[in-house]
Design a protein around this motif. Structure first.
Motif, PDB file in Angstrom:
ATOM      1  N   GLY A  22      58.274  -1.785 111.105  1.00 51.21           N
ATOM      2  CA  GLY A  22      57.536  -2.260 109.938  1.00 51.21           C
ATOM      3  C   GLY A  22      56.039  -2.137 110.121  1.00 51.21           C
ATOM      4  N   ASP A  23      55.562  -2.449 111.321  1.00 48.99           N
ATOM      5  CA  ASP A  23      54.128  -2.323 111.599  1.00 48.99           C
ATOM      6  C   ASP A  23      53.680  -0.867 111.487  1.00 48.99           C
ATOM      7  OD1 ASP A  23      53.991  -5.024 112.050  1.00 48.99           O
ATOM      8  OD2 ASP A  23      54.034  -4.865 114.240  1.00 48.99           O
ATOM      9  N   MET A  25      55.064   1.511 109.703  1.00 46.26           N
ATOM     10  CA  MET A  25      55.066   1.903 108.294  1.00 46.26           C
ATOM     11  C   MET A  25      53.854   1.327 107.574  1.00 46.26           C
ATOM     12  SD  MET A  25      56.508   3.721 106.045  1.00 46.26           S
ATOM     13  CE  MET A  25      56.555   3.903 104.251  1.00 46.26           C
ATOM     14  N   ASP A  26      53.475   0.113 107.923  1.00 43.26           N
ATOM     15  CA  ASP A  26      52.289  -0.497 107.307  1.00 43.26           C
ATOM     16  C   ASP A  26      51.036   0.317 107.632  1.00 43.26           C
ATOM     17  OD1 ASP A  26      53.808  -2.521 106.230  1.00 43.26           O
ATOM     18  OD2 ASP A  26      53.295  -4.000 107.770  1.00 43.26           O
ATOM     19  N   ARG A  27      50.936   0.782 108.875  1.00 40.75           N
ATOM     20  CA  ARG A  27      49.765   1.579 109.261  1.00 40.75           C
ATOM     21  C   ARG A  27      49.743   2.907 108.507  1.00 40.75           C
ATOM     22  NH1 ARG A  27      51.606   0.186 114.430  1.00 40.75           N
ATOM     23  NH2 ARG A  27      52.045   2.371 114.946  1.00 40.75           N
ATOM     24  N   THR A  29      51.157   3.521 105.595  1.00 39.66           N
ATOM     25  CA  THR A  29      50.859   3.215 104.192  1.00 39.66           C
ATOM     26  C   THR A  29      49.361   3.014 103.988  1.00 39.66           C
ATOM     27  OG1 THR A  29      53.038   2.217 103.833  1.00 39.66           O
ATOM     28  CG2 THR A  29      51.267   1.556 102.331  1.00 39.66           C
ATOM     29  N   ALA A  30      48.748   2.254 104.893  1.00 44.50           N
ATOM     30  CA  ALA A  30      47.314   1.994 104.779  1.00 44.50           C
ATOM     31  C   ALA A  30      46.519   3.292 104.875  1.00 44.50           C
ATOM     32  CB  ALA A  30      46.875   1.016 105.865  1.00 44.50           C
ATOM     33  N   ARG A  33      46.796   5.320 101.615  1.00 42.81           N
ATOM     34  CA  ARG A  33      46.075   4.713 100.491  1.00 42.81           C
ATOM     35  C   ARG A  33      44.615   5.157 100.433  1.00 42.81           C
ATOM     36  NH1 ARG A  33      48.801  -1.244 101.040  1.00 42.81           N
ATOM     37  NH2 ARG A  33      50.502  -0.907  99.540  1.00 42.81           N
ATOM     38  N   ALA A  54      56.786   8.644 102.392  1.00 45.56           N
ATOM     39  CA  ALA A  54      55.761   7.604 102.354  1.00 45.56           C
ATOM     40  C   ALA A  54      54.666   7.948 101.354  1.00 45.56           C
ATOM     41  CB  ALA A  54      55.165   7.412 103.748  1.00 45.56           C
ATOM     42  N   VAL A  58      53.492   5.733  98.132  1.00 40.64           N
ATOM     43  CA  VAL A  58      52.132   5.195  98.018  1.00 40.64           C
ATOM     44  C   VAL A  58      51.369   5.814  96.851  1.00 40.64           C
ATOM     45  CG1 VAL A  58      49.894   5.026  99.183  1.00 40.64           C
ATOM     46  CG2 VAL A  58      52.008   4.651 100.477  1.00 40.64           C
ATOM     47  N   VAL A 176      61.001   4.216 112.177  1.00 42.83           N
ATOM     48  CA  VAL A 176      60.622   3.902 110.796  1.00 42.83           C
ATOM     49  C   VAL A 176      61.622   4.524 109.826  1.00 42.83           C
ATOM     50  CG1 VAL A 176      58.882   4.258 109.008  1.00 42.83           C
ATOM     51  CG2 VAL A 176      58.171   3.642 111.323  1.00 42.83           C
TER      52      VAL A 176
END
Length: 289
Positions: A22-23, A25-27, A29-30, A33, A54, A58, A176
């Motif tokens: 999850g971490d 994927m968050d990175r 995604t960020a 963006r 991804a 996004v 991921v």
């Protein structure tokens, strides 16, 4: 016998893996963006599939996955890329690239990948310009330590590598992808067919066809992970399977030999060292400087 419940340690380890995925994927995604739009160089492998997925999540319609079609792309890989894109509603386009017509690529020197990637960027750049997008590659952190001249072409063209910038290794990509339920999570690596041709031997459509046909026949024999390396001008095939599969390959010697020679090779050999990615890079020090 009743199934033994998972121990507290097992549960904690599972939770840790899920959290780490999850971490990661968050990175990713960020990082995505920060882009207005991207054109993803999409082969359908684990790395580019996760990146395309991804990016679509996004950026929505501002993400385009593009597959380069040429003799170095196996038909099975092209079909897999199409199926994944269709299953996940990705905006997907196929473009033909002309690396096979470039003498520098066909000569198959140590910089072959540079010329291949240059052809790819020549095809993707107009698409990216029309979208106001940047080209994104599925390079991961583990790729940075390997012999990959294509990365020089990427740097020259200003392509981005979101997986690298988000700190994802190959293991992270698979973790991921698994957490997202993507079928590519455990997909074996499938580099382009030209990577099987011994450096210095010409890359020709005929040799690539032999390799593709032979590897398909070996998979039909139950060797999902295999490589057919072409040597001696495409007359000699050196077959690599995992070390644990070598005894079975020997048991099926006649069928393996028939499959490979039936693809057009004159000779078939089995590498007793077993499968390893990038084995032909051992020849690089022997090439003329």
């Amino acid at each position: 016998m009743a199934e033994r419940p998972a121990s507290g340690g097992d549960a904690a380890a599972d939770a840790g893996r899920v959290g780490a995925a999850g971490d990661a994927m968050d990175r990713l995604t960020a990082r995505l963006r920060r882009e207005d739009a991207v054109v993803v160089a999409y082969s359908g492998g684990a790395d580019s599939a996760l990146l395309a997925f991804a990016a679509a999540r996004v950026l929505g319609g501002r993400a385009l996955a593009v597959t380069a079609v040429s003799p170095s792309l196996a038909a099975s890989e092209r079909a897999t890329a199409r199926d994944f894109a269709r299953a996940h509603g990705l905006a997907h386009l196929e473009v033909c690239t002309d690396e096979a017509d470039r003498p520098e690529y066909a000569a198959n020197g140590a910089d072959r990948c540079y010329h291949c990637k240059s052809a790819l960027f020549d095809a993707l750049t107009p698409l990216a310009a029309a979208m106001g997008a940047r080209i994104a590659l599925g390079t991961n952190l583990d790729d940075l330590g390997d012999h990959r001249p294509g990365q020089r072409a990427a740097a020259e063209r200003g392509a981005i590598a979101p997986l690298v910038e988000a700190g994802l290794t190959k293991a992270d990509v698979r973790a991921v992808s698994r957490s997202l339920g993507l079928v590519t999570a455990d997909k074996p690596a499938a580099p382009c067919l030209a990577s099987r041709v011994s450096y210095g031997d010409p890359v020709t459509p005929e040799v690539l066809r032999r390799i593709e046909t032979a590897e398909g026949a070996l998979r039909d024999l139950g060797f999902p992970v295999c490589r057919v390396r072409a040597h001696a001008g495409g007359t000699l095939a050196r077959v690599e399977v995992p070390v644990t599969e070598i005894p079975r390959a020997c048991e099926l010697r006649e069928r393996v030999d028939a499959a490979v020679r039936g693809a057009g090779f004159t000779f078939c050999s089995l590498d007793l060292s077993g499968f390893a990615s990038g084995r032909l890079n051992a020849l690089l020090p022997l090439l003329p400087s």
